[in-house]
Design a protein around this motif. Structure first.
Motif: not given
Length: 126
Positions: A56-59, A70-72, A74-77, A82-83
């Motif tokens: 999703f974040d192309d990393d 999403d490379n923001d 903040v861990s997904d957990a 999320d978007d």
């Protein structure tokens, strides 16, 4: 850099910092569950079969191995958006930001698999 060793995740050959290279390690995330039995390779609380192997974040790290899809920062957990659209997930009626409300969208996570064919997801209306 999920293990805070200074090496970006997509370049890290020892994801859990246990001294055993990932290609020799049968528990890459060091959670006590062998990789071949682990249904959450990145320990973010989202099962790999729901997360898929998209990036999703192309990393360079597939979502099923990426603890911050999403490379923001903040861990997904812990991420409640999320978007990254500014609407908390539990209030968001357009999970994939495609302009089609989830209750009218047959692919509301925009992964190219119709929702009714991939099981119940958080945003599914089925």
């Amino acid at each position: 850099d999920d293990d805070n060793d200074g090496v970006p995740d997509d370049e890290d050959t020892d994801d859990d910092n246990d001294g055993v290279p990932d290609d020799e390690d049968n528990d890459d995330d060091n959670d006590g569950v062998p990789d071949d039995e682990d249904n959450d390779d990145d320990n973010d609380g989202v099962p790999d079969n729901e997360e898929g192997d998209d990036d999703f974040d192309d990393d360079g790290t597939p979502d099923n191995l990426d603890s911050d899809d999403d490379n923001d920062g903040v861990s997904d957990a812990e991420d409640d958006d999320d978007d990254n659209d500014g609407i908390p997930d539990d209030e968001d009626n357009d999970d994939d930001n495609d302009g089609v409300p989830d209750d009218e969208d047959n692919d509301d996570d925009n992964d190219e698999d119709e929702d009714d064919g991939e099981g119940e997801n958080e945003g599914d209306s089925a």
